[in-house]
Design an enzyme around this catalytic site. Structure first.
Site, PDB file in Angstrom:
ATOM      1  CE1 TYR A   1      -4.296   0.633  -0.490  1.00 40.78           C
ATOM      2  CE2 TYR A   1      -3.592   2.566   0.788  1.00 40.78           C
ATOM      3  CZ  TYR A   1      -4.593   1.923  -0.159  1.00 40.78           C
ATOM      4  OH  TYR A   1      -5.584   2.611  -0.586  1.00 40.78           O
ATOM      5  CG  LEU A   2       4.071   0.436  -2.224  1.00 41.65           C
ATOM      6  CD1 LEU A   2       4.945   0.193  -3.500  1.00 41.65           C
ATOM      7  CD2 LEU A   2       5.019   0.053  -0.897  1.00 41.65           C
TER       8      LEU A   2
ATOM      9  CG  HIS B   1       6.130   2.960   1.199  1.00 40.67           C
ATOM     10  ND1 HIS B   1       5.009   3.107   1.282  1.00 40.67           N
ATOM     11  CD2 HIS B   1       6.856   2.045   2.065  1.00 40.67           C
ATOM     12  CE1 HIS B   1       4.530   2.436   2.384  1.00 40.67           C
ATOM     13  NE2 HIS B   1       5.692   1.919   2.951  1.00 40.67           N
TER      14      HIS B   1
ATOM     15  CD  GLN C   1       5.479  -5.537  11.101  1.00 40.78           C
ATOM     16  OE1 GLN C   1       6.315  -6.059  10.765  1.00 40.78           O
ATOM     17  NE2 GLN C   1       5.390  -4.191  11.223  1.00 40.78           N
TER      18      GLN C   1
ATOM     19  CG  MET D   1       2.958  10.861   3.113  1.00 46.75           C
ATOM     20  SD  MET D   1       3.293  10.801   1.150  1.00 46.75           S
ATOM     21  CE  MET D   1       3.177  12.246   0.754  1.00 46.75           C
TER      22      MET D   1
HETATM   23  O1  PAF Z   1       8.020  -0.414   8.455  1.00 46.03           O
HETATM   24  C1  PAF Z   1       7.301  -1.444   7.873  1.00 46.03           C
HETATM   25  O2  PAF Z   1       6.574  -1.194   6.782  1.00 46.03           O
HETATM   26  C2  PAF Z   1       7.474  -2.783   8.379  1.00 46.03           C
HETATM   27  O3  PAF Z   1       7.619  -2.814   9.851  1.00 46.03           O
HETATM   28  C3  PAF Z   1       8.694  -3.528   7.880  1.00 46.03           C
HETATM   29  C4  PAF Z   1      10.135  -2.787   8.093  1.00 46.03           C
HETATM   30  C5  PAF Z   1       8.610  -3.834   6.338  1.00 46.03           C
HETATM   31  C6  PAF Z   1       8.695  -5.041   8.263  1.00 46.03           C
HETATM   32  O4  PAF Z   1       7.453  -5.661   8.435  1.00 46.03           O
END
Ligand code: PAF
Length: 282
Positions: A32-33, A37, A61, A184
């Site tokens: 979902y950039l 990103h 996570q 963002m």
């Molecule tokens: O920052 C994120 O989007 C996530 O924590 C990562 C580093 C891709 C790990 O899942």
């Protein structure tokens, strides 16, 4: 650009690139950039021969009450954006391949992971360091790029890379912001127009704290109190934390000195947002 779903295929490509003496830049993402990103991607493309971006919403996570199921996903759109930026490979592994039946190994940094975001998200950083280690083993990058918006995450990953002698340069890139200063984040999508307006209180408060320090305030508790007051004055905001911490220990500072991070986490409606500012204080 090639889409890679098999972990073994990614590892084979990485080995071949090493033999060809090509440098690999890596941008781990949960998809979902947004523009933030894409800035990381642009830096990687500029600084390396090959760029790999991973898109993987990492279940370990997220807490049991968090938004793993609802986390926004749009692979086709992500692929279009990455193709336009000349990315070479997109790694898109399946959850069952990353965490197969019987999976039992975790990577845990034992400093700075139980404070700030770690206090309200107890296993979050264990999940992050585990997946980032695993992705590093899949991609074997020379450099890996992270956003400064997730400041605590970056500092914990840097600690892990140093402690485990991972031969990888970790690079923090400045936070990309929307008009008005909102950092963002893929989660900004959850905000109503009214909440989006209210969310500006986070960066506004960070900028005030930065100014107070630049004007000579060195009492961390005083800054903390004033930041808490600012956030609590916004009716749509519920404060998680507002802190001034050392960027070395991630502990809160009574006396502000050295490389510091001013960090805030708050719910705007039901959306949890974070942001931070880094300063070097003499
Ligand atoms: O920052 C994120 O989007 C996530 O924590 C990562 C580093 C891709 C790990 O899942």
């Amino acid at each position: 650009m090639e889409l890679i779903k098999e972990i073994k295929t990614m590892q084979k490509i990485s080995r071949e690139k090493a033999v060809e003496k090509k440098t690999i830049g890596f941008v781990p993402t949960m998809g979902y950039l947004h523009e933030g990103h894409l800035k990381l991607v642009e830096n990687s493309v500029k600084e390396n021969d090959i760029t790999v971006v991973s898109v993987f919403v990492n279940p370990t996570q997220f807490g049991p009450e968090e938004d793993y199921g609802e986390y926004p996903r749009d692979l086709e759109r992500d692929l279009d954006l990455l193709r336009e930026r000349n990315v070479d490979y997109v790694l898109y592994p399946a959850v069952e391949d990353v965490y197969p039946e019987g999976y039992a190994t975790y990577v845990q940094v034992e400093k700075g992971t139980d404070v700030l975001c770690g206090r309200s998200r107890p296993n979050h950083f264990k999940g992050v360091t585990t997946i980032v280690s695993k992705l590093f083993n899949m991609v074997k990058p020379h450099r890996a790029y992270f956003g400064q918006k997730d400041g605590q995450q970056f500092l914990i990953i840097r600690q892990m890379v140093d402690d485990l002698n991972m031969d990888i340069e970790v690079v923090a890139c400045p936070t990309a912001r929307e008009e008005g200063g909102l950092a963002m984040s893929s989660r900004n999508k959850y905000l109503s127009p009214q909440e989006r307006e209210a969310a500006l209180v986070i960066n506004r408060t960070l900028q005030k704290a930065k100014k107070w320090i630049e004007e000579g305030e060195r009492d961390g508790w005083e800054i903390k109190k004033k930041m808490e007051r600012e956030i609590r004055a916004e009716p749509l905001a519920t404060l998680d934390y507002a802190s001034v911490v050392s960027r070395e220990s991630l502990q809160e500072l009574g006396e502000i000195k050295g490389p510091i991070m001013i960090a805030i986490a708050a719910f705007i409606g039901s959306t949890r947002l974070i942001d931070n500012v880094w300063l070097e204080v003499k």
